[in-house]
Design a protein around this motif. Structure first.
Motif, mmCIF file in Angstrom:
data_model
loop_
_atom_site.group_PDB
_atom_site.id
_atom_site.type_symbol
_atom_site.label_atom_id
_atom_site.label_comp_id
_atom_site.label_asym_id
_atom_site.label_seq_id
_atom_site.Cartn_x
_atom_site.Cartn_y
_atom_site.Cartn_z
ATOM 1 N N LEU A 211 -15.018 14.727 -7.360
ATOM 2 C CA LEU A 211 -14.527 13.455 -8.086
ATOM 3 C C LEU A 211 -12.933 13.204 -8.052
ATOM 4 O O LEU A 211 -12.573 11.880 -8.380
ATOM 5 N N LEU A 212 -12.133 14.015 -7.748
ATOM 6 C CA LEU A 212 -10.795 13.864 -7.843
ATOM 7 C C LEU A 212 -10.437 12.985 -6.665
ATOM 8 O O LEU A 212 -9.322 12.370 -6.481
ATOM 9 N N GLY A 213 -11.402 13.166 -5.501
ATOM 10 C CA GLY A 213 -11.223 12.328 -4.273
ATOM 11 C C GLY A 213 -10.602 11.165 -4.327
ATOM 12 O O GLY A 213 -9.684 10.533 -3.941
ATOM 13 N N PRO A 214 -11.703 10.408 -5.077
ATOM 14 C CA PRO A 214 -11.517 8.792 -5.345
ATOM 15 C C PRO A 214 -10.168 8.476 -5.984
ATOM 16 O O PRO A 214 -9.587 7.496 -5.648
ATOM 17 N N VAL A 215 -9.896 9.285 -6.969
ATOM 18 C CA VAL A 215 -8.532 9.143 -7.638
ATOM 19 C C VAL A 215 -7.157 8.981 -6.620
ATOM 20 O O VAL A 215 -6.486 8.197 -6.544
ATOM 21 N N ILE A 216 -7.303 10.245 -5.957
ATOM 22 C CA ILE A 216 -6.293 10.370 -5.013
ATOM 23 C C ILE A 216 -6.089 9.503 -3.892
ATOM 24 O O ILE A 216 -5.141 8.983 -3.292
ATOM 25 N N SER A 217 -7.326 9.052 -3.634
ATOM 26 C CA SER A 217 -7.417 7.928 -2.564
ATOM 27 C C SER A 217 -6.749 6.760 -2.878
ATOM 28 O O SER A 217 -6.315 6.004 -2.213
ATOM 29 N N LEU A 218 -6.988 6.490 -4.229
ATOM 30 C CA LEU A 218 -6.273 5.153 -4.596
ATOM 31 C C LEU A 218 -4.858 5.320 -4.496
ATOM 32 O O LEU A 218 -4.045 4.262 -4.380
ATOM 33 N N VAL A 219 -4.106 6.799 -4.809
ATOM 34 C CA VAL A 219 -2.793 6.729 -4.696
ATOM 35 C C VAL A 219 -2.272 6.221 -3.436
ATOM 36 O O VAL A 219 -1.490 5.678 -2.875
ATOM 37 N N GLY A 220 -3.396 7.149 -2.239
ATOM 38 C CA GLY A 220 -2.857 6.869 -0.777
ATOM 39 C C GLY A 220 -3.016 5.560 -0.347
ATOM 40 O O GLY A 220 -2.446 5.155 0.308
ATOM 41 N N LEU A 221 -3.970 4.693 -1.065
ATOM 42 C CA LEU A 221 -4.023 3.437 -0.691
ATOM 43 C C LEU A 221 -3.085 2.459 -1.208
ATOM 44 O O LEU A 221 -2.530 1.816 -0.471
ATOM 45 N N LEU A 222 -2.276 2.769 -2.309
ATOM 46 C CA LEU A 222 -1.316 2.122 -2.688
ATOM 47 C C LEU A 222 0.069 2.286 -1.746
ATOM 48 O O LEU A 222 0.818 1.562 -1.299
ATOM 49 N N PHE A 223 0.065 3.652 -1.261
ATOM 50 C CA PHE A 223 1.228 3.949 -0.422
ATOM 51 C C PHE A 223 1.143 3.508 0.820
ATOM 52 O O PHE A 223 2.073 2.567 1.426
ATOM 53 N N PHE A 253 -8.669 2.305 5.310
ATOM 54 C CA PHE A 253 -8.775 3.321 4.140
ATOM 55 C C PHE A 253 -9.111 2.404 3.015
ATOM 56 O O PHE A 253 -9.751 3.148 2.040
ATOM 57 N N LEU A 254 -8.977 1.335 2.844
ATOM 58 C CA LEU A 254 -9.373 0.438 1.546
ATOM 59 C C LEU A 254 -10.878 0.562 1.693
ATOM 60 O O LEU A 254 -11.581 0.616 0.589
ATOM 61 N N GLY A 255 -11.527 0.348 2.785
ATOM 62 C CA GLY A 255 -13.102 0.199 2.842
ATOM 63 C C GLY A 255 -13.570 1.679 2.327
ATOM 64 O O GLY A 255 -14.575 1.710 1.693
ATOM 65 N N LYS A 256 -12.927 2.803 2.769
ATOM 66 C CA LYS A 256 -13.579 4.054 2.316
ATOM 67 C C LYS A 256 -13.143 4.412 0.939
ATOM 68 O O LYS A 256 -13.927 4.924 0.183
ATOM 69 N N VAL A 257 -11.952 3.964 0.494
ATOM 70 C CA VAL A 257 -11.658 4.015 -1.076
ATOM 71 C C VAL A 257 -13.030 3.060 -1.809
ATOM 72 O O VAL A 257 -13.211 3.787 -2.929
ATOM 73 N N ILE A 258 -13.209 1.987 -1.557
ATOM 74 C CA ILE A 258 -14.242 1.216 -2.213
ATOM 75 C C ILE A 258 -15.580 2.143 -2.110
ATOM 76 O O ILE A 258 -16.127 2.152 -3.169
ATOM 77 N N GLY A 259 -15.752 2.689 -0.836
ATOM 78 C CA GLY A 259 -17.024 3.285 -0.918
ATOM 79 C C GLY A 259 -17.077 4.712 -1.838
ATOM 80 O O GLY A 259 -17.913 5.073 -2.582
ATOM 81 N N GLN A 260 -15.730 5.297 -2.018
ATOM 82 C CA GLN A 260 -15.751 6.373 -2.938
ATOM 83 C C GLN A 260 -15.625 5.984 -4.505
ATOM 84 O O GLN A 260 -16.414 6.651 -5.166
ATOM 85 N N ILE A 261 -15.132 4.802 -4.669
ATOM 86 C CA ILE A 261 -15.270 4.375 -5.926
ATOM 87 C C ILE A 261 -16.644 4.084 -6.432
ATOM 88 O O ILE A 261 -17.181 4.435 -7.458
ATOM 89 N N ILE A 262 -17.342 3.594 -5.365
ATOM 90 C CA ILE A 262 -18.901 3.162 -5.643
ATOM 91 C C ILE A 262 -19.490 4.643 -5.924
ATOM 92 O O ILE A 262 -20.391 4.509 -6.776
ATOM 93 N N PHE A 263 -19.319 5.262 -5.131
ATOM 94 C CA PHE A 263 -19.898 6.726 -5.351
ATOM 95 C C PHE A 263 -19.576 7.223 -6.614
ATOM 96 O O PHE A 263 -20.479 7.581 -7.473
ATOM 97 N N ASN A 306 -30.976 8.752 -3.421
ATOM 98 C CA ASN A 306 -30.855 8.957 -2.271
ATOM 99 C C ASN A 306 -29.675 7.895 -1.426
ATOM 100 O O ASN A 306 -28.964 8.193 -0.513
ATOM 101 N N PHE A 307 -29.874 6.727 -2.263
ATOM 102 C CA PHE A 307 -28.782 5.617 -1.688
ATOM 103 C C PHE A 307 -27.155 6.110 -1.833
ATOM 104 O O PHE A 307 -26.390 5.949 -0.883
ATOM 105 N N THR A 308 -27.179 6.660 -3.024
ATOM 106 C CA THR A 308 -25.665 7.469 -3.426
ATOM 107 C C THR A 308 -25.336 8.231 -2.237
ATOM 108 O O THR A 308 -24.048 8.095 -1.875
ATOM 109 N N LEU A 309 -26.118 9.105 -1.551
ATOM 110 C CA LEU A 309 -25.912 10.206 -0.670
ATOM 111 C C LEU A 309 -25.446 9.393 0.571
ATOM 112 O O LEU A 309 -24.763 10.204 1.345
ATOM 113 N N ILE A 310 -25.885 8.281 1.162
ATOM 114 C CA ILE A 310 -25.223 7.642 2.267
ATOM 115 C C ILE A 310 -24.047 6.906 2.095
ATOM 116 O O ILE A 310 -23.168 6.605 3.027
ATOM 117 N N ILE A 311 -23.377 6.608 0.897
ATOM 118 C CA ILE A 311 -22.024 5.998 0.740
ATOM 119 C C ILE A 311 -21.117 6.717 1.544
ATOM 120 O O ILE A 311 -20.140 6.115 2.226
#
Length: 470
Positions: A211-223, A253-263, A306-311
């Motif tokens: 769950l730390l992944g989405p948080v750090i992903s946001l930082v990477g997205l800002l970079f 990367f934005l699409g991936k981050v959005i997916g992680q936030i949804i997860f 199950n839907f969460t797992l495909i995100i």
């Protein structure tokens, strides 16, 4: 062999959402192979580029993260325990290593994509070493964490039900049979159908890293956004060195981050809310799937899980699509239209599959025959295919813009025909020059797009200018 067949018959039954969980596993295998293949192609495109090496490592790690359920496609039950004594550590060790390495790679974006406030990181020395130091540090960090309390898999058991109407039995796998496992068996009560599932104690430290992944992903997205904006401010007369080459990388990367936030939202908010305020783990899916007389509420909860797992695999697949588009810098003629076509077909297929499951599940609860809903929704998609594809294609056109203008694409079509014999004579050059003038393409831009197209051809093919008229 019969037990294997029975396993997959149950896995692809209507009660198991027509094998949705295992299809996610199969899809994860495809994503893994695709990501590794793309990582190889990126390295092959320019082995000496530090940026290519960095992106290649990132693609490999993202593929490993997306393939978390890949091995779950294979038979996962107690008769195959000896096999899973090998597969389970393989699955978790690679997944957690990839999680940590990815976090370090996200934080390393300013090394390869200049951000003014962190421009001290954008040096040749760091570029030459970060691409391999980050994976090495991530691996060593996980080797340390895996022995610490809160990060180890101490206990695992099998919950087994041989036939409907009986109570489940517990078979120890490793460690001890925990109170949590006993509670799961009690919550199941009388089994609604046979099953044989593993319950592995899930350390909270591992969930913390995930769950730390989405948080750090946001930082990477800002970079990436800062680098992209910086690139847009550069004048065309200057060479953009160390900045984001196009917005494709950012969009991916934005699409991936959005997916992680949804997860993130599903795991921490929606599922616990539906589960009585309790964190929903993998083992909870056994209770809602196989408990006595599962209600429509249980079925909905199982479907959402199950839907969460495909995100993850879907968002990582989109990220790979756009990362490669950015890394190749649009040098392959027609790559934009090919990416849009892939995006359109993928979204259409995904919507169709999800609609099939949702409508089938609804009809199963209403009339007791889920396949009727699948047939109805299939008919709707066949009749409405063209307008749906047109709508999705419009969205993809905005997300994946072409580097070339419409006029430049028309010019490149003429240029392509002119170099079919690997030469351009003076007459063809004059016609091309007139065409460029008509389209308003300046000479500097003309030289640029011609060179890009030449670079996309076979390396053994040489295009020469011929002063003759024919």
């Amino acid at each position: 062999m019969a037990s294997v067949l029975d396993y997959y018959v149950d896995a692809f039954s209507p009660q198991s959402l027509f094998g949705f969980y295992h299809l996610v596993g199969l899809f994860s295998i495809v994503i893994l192979i695709w990501m590794w293949g793309l990582g190889y192609l990126v390295i092959r495109a320019n082995p000496n580029s530090m940026e290519n090496r960095f992106i290649s490592i990132l693609l490999v790690c993202e593929g490993l993260k997306a393939s978390f359920l890949a091995l779950d496609f294979f038979v996962y039950s107690s008769p195959w325990q000896d096999l899973w004594d090998v597969l389970f550590p393989l699955k978790m060790e690679t997944f957690m290593t990839a999680q940590i390495v990815s976090i370090l790679l996200y934080l390393s974006f300013p090394v390869y994509y200049r951000v003014n406030i962190l421009k001290f990181m954008n040096t040749e020395t760091m570029k030459n070493h970060v691409w391999y130091i980050a994976p090495l540090l991530g691996t060593l960090f996980w080797l340390f964490l895996r022995t610490q309390d809160g990060f180890t898999f101490d206990n695992a058991s099998w919950i087994i039900c041989s036939q409907p109407g009986t109570e489940p039995i517990i078979q120890n796998w490793w460690g001890t049979v925990t109170e949590q496992v006993l509670q799961y068996a009690e919550d199941i009560g009388t089994c609604s159908r046979p099953f044989d599932r593993a319950v592995v104690e899930e350390p909270m430290g591992l969930w913390g890293i995930i769950l730390l992944g989405p948080v750090i992903s946001l930082v990477g997205l800002l970079f990436l956004r800062a680098s992209m904006k910086q690139s847009q401010r550069e004048t065309e007369s200057l060479t953009n060195v160390g900045v984001l080459p196009s917005r494709s990388l950012y969009i991916g990367f934005l699409g991936k981050v959005i997916g992680q936030i949804i997860f993130f939202v599903f795991v921490l908010v929606i599922l616990p809310t539906l589960n009585g305020g309790v964190f929903f783990e993998f083992a909870d899916s056994i209770r809602v799937q196989y408990g006595a007389d599962p209600t429509a509420y249980d079925r909905i909860l199982y479907f959402i899980w199950n839907f969460t797992l495909i995100i993850a695999p879907v968002s990582v697949g989109f990220e790979a699509l756009m990362f490669v588009h950015a890394t190749l810098k649009d040098t392959v003629f027609g790559i934009d239209s090919n990416l849009r076509k892939t995006f359109t077909n993928t979204i259409f297929t995904g919507i169709g599959a999800m609609s099939f499951l949702i409508v089938s599940e609804a009809m199963e609860n209403v009339v007791g025959y889920g396949m009727l809903g699948g047939v109805l929704i299939g008919g709707v998609f066949i009749v409405s295919r063209r307008p749906i594809l047109t709508f999705i294609d419009g969205i993809s056109g905005k997300l994946i813009p072409s580097e070339y203008s419409e006029s430049e694409l028309k010019y490149l079509e003429a240029f392509k025909e002119a170099i079919e014999d690997n030469t351009i004579n003076s007459r063809e050059r004059k016609l091309l020059a007139n065409l460029a003038d008509a389209y308003g393409i300046e000479q500097e831009r003309l030289d640029h797009i011609e060179q890009l197209y030449k670079d996309s051809l076979d390396s053994n093919r040489v295009i020469k200018d011929d002063d003759s008229e024919e």
